[in-house]
Enzyme design. Structure first.
Site, short mmCIF file in Angstrom:
data_model
loop_
_atom_site.label_atom_id
_atom_site.label_comp_id
_atom_site.label_asym_id
_atom_site.label_seq_id
_atom_site.Cartn_x
_atom_site.Cartn_y
_atom_site.Cartn_z
N HIS A 1 1.66 5.79 -8.00
CA HIS A 1 1.77 4.46 -9.05
C HIS A 1 3.27 4.41 -9.44
O HIS A 1 3.99 5.46 -9.51
CB HIS A 1 0.96 4.67 -10.18
N ASP B 1 -7.30 2.42 -7.46
CA ASP B 1 -8.09 1.67 -6.33
C ASP B 1 -8.62 3.17 -5.58
O ASP B 1 -9.52 2.66 -4.51
CB ASP B 1 -7.02 1.24 -5.46
C1 SDX Z 1 -2.09 -1.08 -7.92
O1 SDX Z 1 1.94 -1.71 -10.91
C2 SDX Z 1 0.48 -1.75 -11.12
O2 SDX Z 1 0.50 -1.63 -12.36
C3 SDX Z 1 -0.25 -1.70 -10.09
C4 SDX Z 1 -1.83 -1.72 -10.27
C5 SDX Z 1 -2.18 -2.86 -11.39
O3 SDX Z 1 -3.31 -2.53 -11.94
O4 SDX Z 1 -1.76 -3.94 -11.33
O5 SDX Z 1 -1.96 -0.62 -11.08
C6 SDX Z 1 -2.63 -1.77 -9.26
O6 SDX Z 1 -1.41 -1.55 -7.23
C7 SDX Z 1 -2.19 0.42 -7.73
C8 SDX Z 1 -1.53 0.82 -6.64
C9 SDX Z 1 -2.25 0.58 -5.43
N1 SDX Z 1 -1.53 0.97 -4.09
C10 SDX Z 1 -1.71 2.13 -3.37
O7 SDX Z 1 -2.61 3.01 -3.69
C11 SDX Z 1 -1.02 2.09 -2.20
C12 SDX Z 1 -0.50 3.77 -1.95
N2 SDX Z 1 0.67 3.96 -2.82
C13 SDX Z 1 1.93 3.52 -2.55
O8 SDX Z 1 2.34 2.72 -1.52
C14 SDX Z 1 2.93 3.90 -3.82
O9 SDX Z 1 2.69 4.87 -4.22
C15 SDX Z 1 2.82 2.78 -4.72
C16 SDX Z 1 3.28 1.31 -3.89
C17 SDX Z 1 1.80 2.46 -5.52
C18 SDX Z 1 4.34 3.09 -5.68
O10 SDX Z 1 5.16 3.06 -4.93
P1 SDX Z 1 6.56 3.57 -5.55
O11 SDX Z 1 6.50 3.69 -7.14
O12 SDX Z 1 7.93 2.39 -5.08
O13 SDX Z 1 7.00 4.89 -5.08
P2 SDX Z 1 7.90 5.16 -3.61
O14 SDX Z 1 7.37 4.27 -2.61
O15 SDX Z 1 9.23 5.26 -4.03
O16 SDX Z 1 7.38 6.89 -3.35
C19 SDX Z 1 8.04 7.88 -3.91
C20 SDX Z 1 7.77 8.83 -3.13
C21 SDX Z 1 8.16 8.64 -1.54
O17 SDX Z 1 8.50 9.80 -1.07
P3 SDX Z 1 10.02 10.34 -0.81
O18 SDX Z 1 11.12 9.08 -0.21
O19 SDX Z 1 10.70 10.62 -2.23
O20 SDX Z 1 10.13 11.47 0.08
O21 SDX Z 1 6.34 9.39 -2.97
C22 SDX Z 1 5.89 9.13 -1.80
C23 SDX Z 1 6.94 8.08 -1.02
O22 SDX Z 1 7.04 8.24 0.38
N3 SDX Z 1 4.70 8.28 -1.74
C24 SDX Z 1 3.35 8.68 -1.26
C25 SDX Z 1 2.44 7.96 -1.58
N4 SDX Z 1 3.01 7.01 -2.65
C26 SDX Z 1 4.26 7.25 -2.72
N5 SDX Z 1 3.35 9.57 -0.06
C27 SDX Z 1 2.09 9.57 0.36
N6 SDX Z 1 0.94 8.74 0.17
C28 SDX Z 1 1.29 7.83 -0.92
N7 SDX Z 1 0.16 7.09 -1.48
#
Ligand code: SDX
Length: 426
Positions: free
Chosen positions: A315, A372
């Site tokens: 998140h 989720d």
């Molecule tokens: C919602 O914003 C809100 O408030 C949203 C929400 C709401 O109520 O409105 O809470 C609802 O959207 C919840 C989130 C639902 N999405 C998911 O579950 C999808 C999976 N999660 C990700 O795609 C990700 O974690 C996000 C999109 C939620 C957050 O992305 P960020 O903050 O931009 O983080 P990032 O992509 O920069 O990741 C940081 C690191 C990366 O690794 P490095 O590049 O540092 O090596 O963490 C890794 C990412 O690759 N990473 C994950 C991961 N999420 C982040 N690795 C594996 N699995 C994951 N799910």
């Protein structure tokens, strides 16, 4: 001590001073509104990771502590001691309703749950295998055409009526989108049923209003099902300046009709990185299929060369457990027998959580289960099809979007959203 921050450009020693504004909860902000005028440069913040886009008094999140409050009240209190309609009233009016106000609010939403007869035709334009989110976004935009003249955008009194109308109609729009996708006749809202029961009724009922009849008689909607779904709506009601709310505010800033702003929010929410994750989580758990395959998928989630991500994990704001996920996990444990939750999916989810929370990759990136991760298992037990998971998120979030829209419109300092760029072209 001056409440300012000084920035020095080390290329020429020039210094610039910016005012600091303090919050009532959480981080202060540095007001960089004059940054371009003072420095001739833009600030750059990819994905707005460190940027406050507005002032707000609606929802507070402490990502480090895993805390969420609507109008100052903790989500745990709202989810256990109040219902979704009380939460809607709280968000819209900054206070919980007394008994009389709640009755009035409830009755108004029931009577506003019906759709204009012409609006129903929009669903027929969609192929029956269209994802309900496509029809829901389009139908919500179309709703603006039926209420254009009703809204004097300059009259704040109109805002409350616009809010109650869209909150009331969203379940009907979502249910009709679903019924169209299965080629079933629409079931009109039943104003004798509560907000949440009525949605399950419109999804499930046969023409004439009967529920499924088995050898054991009619399968009426159970109280436990209504309570579970009502809690899910409450947990989804608002969440500060997330991607879809930012979209709603962006459309609000151009002066467009509130219902097209909500429609834009629905489209933004659909993405699997945002609200579409709930549907992806269940598909992922089903794809993994058994606990002994979890390790393989955890390894893929950690592999930088593999696009696979663990849906429902991570998140932008929560760097601790999402408090909503905790509430849903407890709800799952409470309901597993009464709602006959899919024990295999639960086992896989619990195994993923157990491994991920002890794995350096997830710990170092502070990746925890988000809302989720657990919602889909409960929704599946409520016999809600996967394609309706994100529309259910829409129903819960509509009150948040319209409350944020009203706050934007009432802000005397509001401006059209028009960021700049770091140009790297020719
Ligand atoms: C919602 O914003 C809100 O408030 C949203 C929400 C709401 O109520 O409105 O809470 C609802 O959207 C919840 C989130 C639902 N999405 C998911 O579950 C999808 C999976 N999660 C990700 O795609 C990700 O974690 C996000 C999109 C939620 C957050 O992305 P960020 O903050 O931009 O983080 P990032 O992509 O920069 O990741 C940081 C690191 C990366 O690794 P490095 O590049 O540092 O090596 O963490 C890794 C990412 O690759 N990473 C994950 C991961 N999420 C982040 N690795 C594996 N699995 C994951 N799910």
């Amino acid at each position: 001590m001056k409440n300012t921050m000084t920035m020095i450009d080390n290329r020429n020693g020039k210094s610039y001073e910016f005012n600091i504004k303090d919050a009532t909860r959480g981080p202060s902000v540095v007001d960089i509104g004059s940054f371009y005028a003072q420095t001739g440069m833009f600030t750059y913040d990819n994905g707005f990771t460190s940027t406050a886009s507005c002032k707000s008094t609606i929802t507070f999140i402490d990502g480090e502590k895993g805390e969420l409050r609507y109008r100052g009240i903790k989500i745990e209190e709202l989810a256990t001691k109040h219902n979704y309609l009380e939460t809607c009233y709280l968000l819209l009016n900054s206070e919980l309703p007394n008994k009389e106000a709640l009755v009035d609010f409830d009755l108004e939403l029931r009577h506003r749950s019906l759709l204009h007869e012409n609006l129903k035709n929009i669903f027929a334009t969609f192929p029956t295998d269209a994802h309900p989110m496509a029809a829901l976004s389009a139908a919500t935009a179309a709703l603006s055409a039926f209420y254009y003249s009703h809204l004097n955008i300059a009259d704040e009194n109109d805002y409350q009526e616009m809010a109650r109308r869209i909150i009331a109609k969203m379940p009907t729009l979502a249910a009709f989108a679903y019924r169209h996708s299965i080629g079933a006749p629409f079931i009109q809202p039943d104003i004798e049923r509560s907000f949440t029961e009525n949605f399950l009724y419109m999804l499930r009922a046969y023409p004439g209003g009967k529920m499924h009849i088995g050898k054991d008689g009619e399968h009426k909607i159970k109280e436990i099902e209504i309570k579970a779904l009502d809690t899910i709506f409450t947990l989804h009601a608002d969440h500060e300046q997330n991607a879809s709310t930012t979209t709603v505010r962006g459309v609000a800033s151009t002066g467009a009709h509130p219902y097209v702003a909500i429609s834009a929010g629905i489209s933004a929410l659909w993405g699997r990185a945002h609200g579409g994750a709930n549907e992806s989580v269940i598909k992922q758990l089903e794809m993994i299929g058994s606990v002994d395959k979890v390790d393989e998928f955890i390894a893929r989630a950690k592999d930088p060369d593999d696009a696979f991500r663990l849906m429902g994990f991570g998140h932008r704001v929560y760097k601790n457990f999402d408090p909503r996920a905790k509430i849903l996990k407890n709800l799952q444990d409470q309901l597993k027998d009464e709602l006959n939750l899919d024990s295999n999916l639960m086992k896989i989810a619990n195994k993923i959580e157990e491994i991920a929370l002890n794995d350096e990759y997830f710990i170092s990136r502070k990746l925890y289960p988000n809302i989720d991760f657990y919602s889909g298992i409960i929704l599946t037990a409520l016999q809600i099809p996967k394609s309706m998971f994100t529309p259910i998120f829409v129903i819960g979030r509509t009150v948040g979007w319209i409350t944020q829209w009203i706050e934007f419109k009432k802000d005397k300092e509001n401006k059209i959203a028009r960021p700049r760029q770091l140009y790297l072209g020719k």
